[in-house]
Design a protein around this motif. Structure first.
Motif, short mmCIF file in Angstrom:
data_model
loop_
_atom_site.label_atom_id
_atom_site.label_comp_id
_atom_site.label_asym_id
_atom_site.label_seq_id
_atom_site.Cartn_x
_atom_site.Cartn_y
_atom_site.Cartn_z
N LYS A 1 0.65 -1.26 -0.07
CA LYS A 1 -0.15 -0.01 0.21
C LYS A 1 1.01 1.29 -0.01
CE LYS A 1 -3.73 -0.32 0.10
NZ LYS A 1 -4.54 -0.61 -0.85
N THR A 2 0.52 2.30 -0.91
CA THR A 2 1.12 3.71 -1.00
C THR A 2 0.62 4.51 0.26
OG1 THR A 2 -0.65 4.54 -2.33
CG2 THR A 2 1.33 3.25 -3.36
N PRO A 3 1.45 5.47 0.62
CA PRO A 3 1.08 6.28 1.69
C PRO A 3 0.04 7.37 1.37
CG PRO A 3 3.37 6.40 1.23
CD PRO A 3 2.74 5.80 -0.01
N SER A 4 -0.74 7.34 0.23
CA SER A 4 -1.58 8.23 -0.02
C SER A 4 -2.84 7.95 0.66
CB SER A 4 -1.93 8.28 -1.72
OG SER A 4 -2.35 6.80 -2.15
N PHE A 5 -3.26 6.63 0.70
CA PHE A 5 -4.61 6.27 1.41
C PHE A 5 -4.57 4.84 1.67
CE2 PHE A 5 -8.81 5.88 2.62
CZ PHE A 5 -9.44 6.73 3.29
N VAL A 6 -4.69 4.48 2.94
CA VAL A 6 -4.59 3.25 3.62
C VAL A 6 -6.01 2.82 4.35
CG1 VAL A 6 -3.64 1.36 4.98
CG2 VAL A 6 -2.18 3.12 3.66
#
Length: 406
Positions: free
Chosen positions: A377-382
């Motif tokens: 998962k990327t830091p943009s939205f989890v």
């Protein structure tokens, strides 16, 4: 979702809805509703089943809404409320206009060039702007906000919105729910293309799709109170929690009851607990609970856990090395278009380590279901989901040492 075909009677019921004539009383140009008089002023339908009036959103804000008998809102003029000095006018130019106390236009139907001569609210709940006092130039049914009523046809190209969420009907006949106009977390419907699908909720509580290529209606869902009672309105609504539901309301009561939900497990709705939030359940309640992954995080808003969590210390500022905190029976929800870029085949250890060493990874999930799939998962939205029945193990990047929740 299993789609079945309805009996001929359902198709006939749908066909009759096109020919049933709803009475109405015309509203003249220049007519105005005032927020300050919301308790005593409205534009009712002829039999008062529906009314267009201001409704109170907070103690100091109001919004024009079509309400069902008892005060249940089923349509609003935009999403932005005004103060008690606001007004809602059928402007002499033929446009509907919501104005706040300073005179600023908050919402406009943009119908000033359509030669509108009057308006009406009929007994089906459809508010129409009329040419020559009879021909519809604009209607609330063709411009829905967050709900669909019986007799209202929801077609390809229309959209329901509520907060970060939206609902659309795709041309193949698929019902889709999106978060932030991007992540598709619900996509159910037909495997073969339809030509001009129409989604309709029948008064008895059957949600169906009609299309010229189908011999009869395809049933999507039944309301749990299907065909029960009289003087009951059933309607489909996209709620601010991202779920699509059928509700029913008995005439004059002002109360609504949930009768069906597109996503039975609310925690499976993407983004329900905000960024870095984990959705789960307590033993004492069936309502979802939002919490942070560990003591490395804190709520963004202590009064609203759905707004998500933030790190107490950013990874770039770690006094020690970053590490991966293990979260058992947890997965980070991953849907299209994320599935195209965030899914890999790897073992559990590699799923953890590959995220740890990557600056573009904030968390990872090893599905542990035999597929060997790993979500990075990327830091943009989890968006997290925790349940004892979930076999997945997830990891989230934190500053060491590890400090799990009690």
């Amino acid at each position: 979702m299993t789609l079945t075909f309805s009996a001929l009677a359902i198709t006939l019921l749908f066909s009759l809805s096109f020919h049933f004539s709803f009475s109405f009383a015309n509203i003249s140009l220049g007519s105005t509703l005032f927020a300050s008089n919301y308790l005593n002023q409205s534009w009712p339908s002829p039999n008062s089943t529906f009314s267009l009036t201001f409704v109170q959103k907070t103690p100091t804000s109001y919004i024009p809404a079509i309400t069902y008998s008892g005060g249940v809102p089923v349509w609003t003029a935009g999403k932005t409320a005004v103060d008690s000095s606001g007004s809602f006018q059928l402007h002499p130019s033929g446009t509907l206009r919501l104005v706040n106390g300073t005179g600023a236009i908050i919402w406009d139907s943009s119908t000033g060039s359509l030669n509108v001569s009057s308006a009406c609210l009929d007994d089906s709940g459809n508010f129409k702007l009329l040419k020559n006092d009879s021909v519809s130039a604009w209607s609330s049914f063709d411009n829905p906000t967050d709900a669909i009523l019986p007799s209202q046809n929801f077609t390809y190209g229309k959209i329901l919105r509520s907060g970060y969420y939206s609902f659309t009907l795709l041309r193949p006949g698929n019902l889709t729910l999106r978060w932030n106009d991007s992540v598709v977390y619900y996509n159910e419907g037909f495997k073969s293309n339809l030509t001009s699908p129409i989604l309709s909720l029948q008064p008895n509580g059957i949600l169906s799709i009609f299309d010229e290529t189908l011999s009869s209606a395809a049933i999507i869902a039944y309301s749990s109170d299907y065909a029960e009672g009289s003087d009951v309105l059933r309607f489909l609504r996209l709620d601010s929690d991202g779920n699509l539901r059928i509700y029913s309301s008995a005439r004059g009561t002002g109360t609504v009851t949930k009768r069906w939900a597109a996503i039975p497990d609310q925690c499976q709705v993407y983004g329900y607990c905000g960024n870095m939030g984990i959705c789960g359940y307590n033993d004492s309640s069936s309502d979802p609970v939002c919490k942070c992954p560990s003591q490395h995080f804190e709520m963004i808003d202590g009064n609203d856990s759905r707004k998500g969590c933030k790190r107490k210390m950013e990874i770039e500022s770690c006094r020690r090395n970053a590490t991966m905190l293990e979260l058992q029976h947890t997965k980070f929800l991953t849907f299209q278009p994320e599935l195209s870029s965030q899914v890999f085949f790897s073992g559990i250890s590699a799923c953890r380590l590959n995220c740890l060493v990557s600056s573009s990874c904030a968390a990872s999930t090893s599905l542990s279901d035999g597929t060997g799939l790993c979500y990075l998962k990327t830091p943009s939205f989890v968006s997290g989901y925790q349940n004892p029945a979930v076999p997945s193990t997830s990891y989230i990047k934190v500053c060491g040492p590890v400090s799990p929740n009690p």
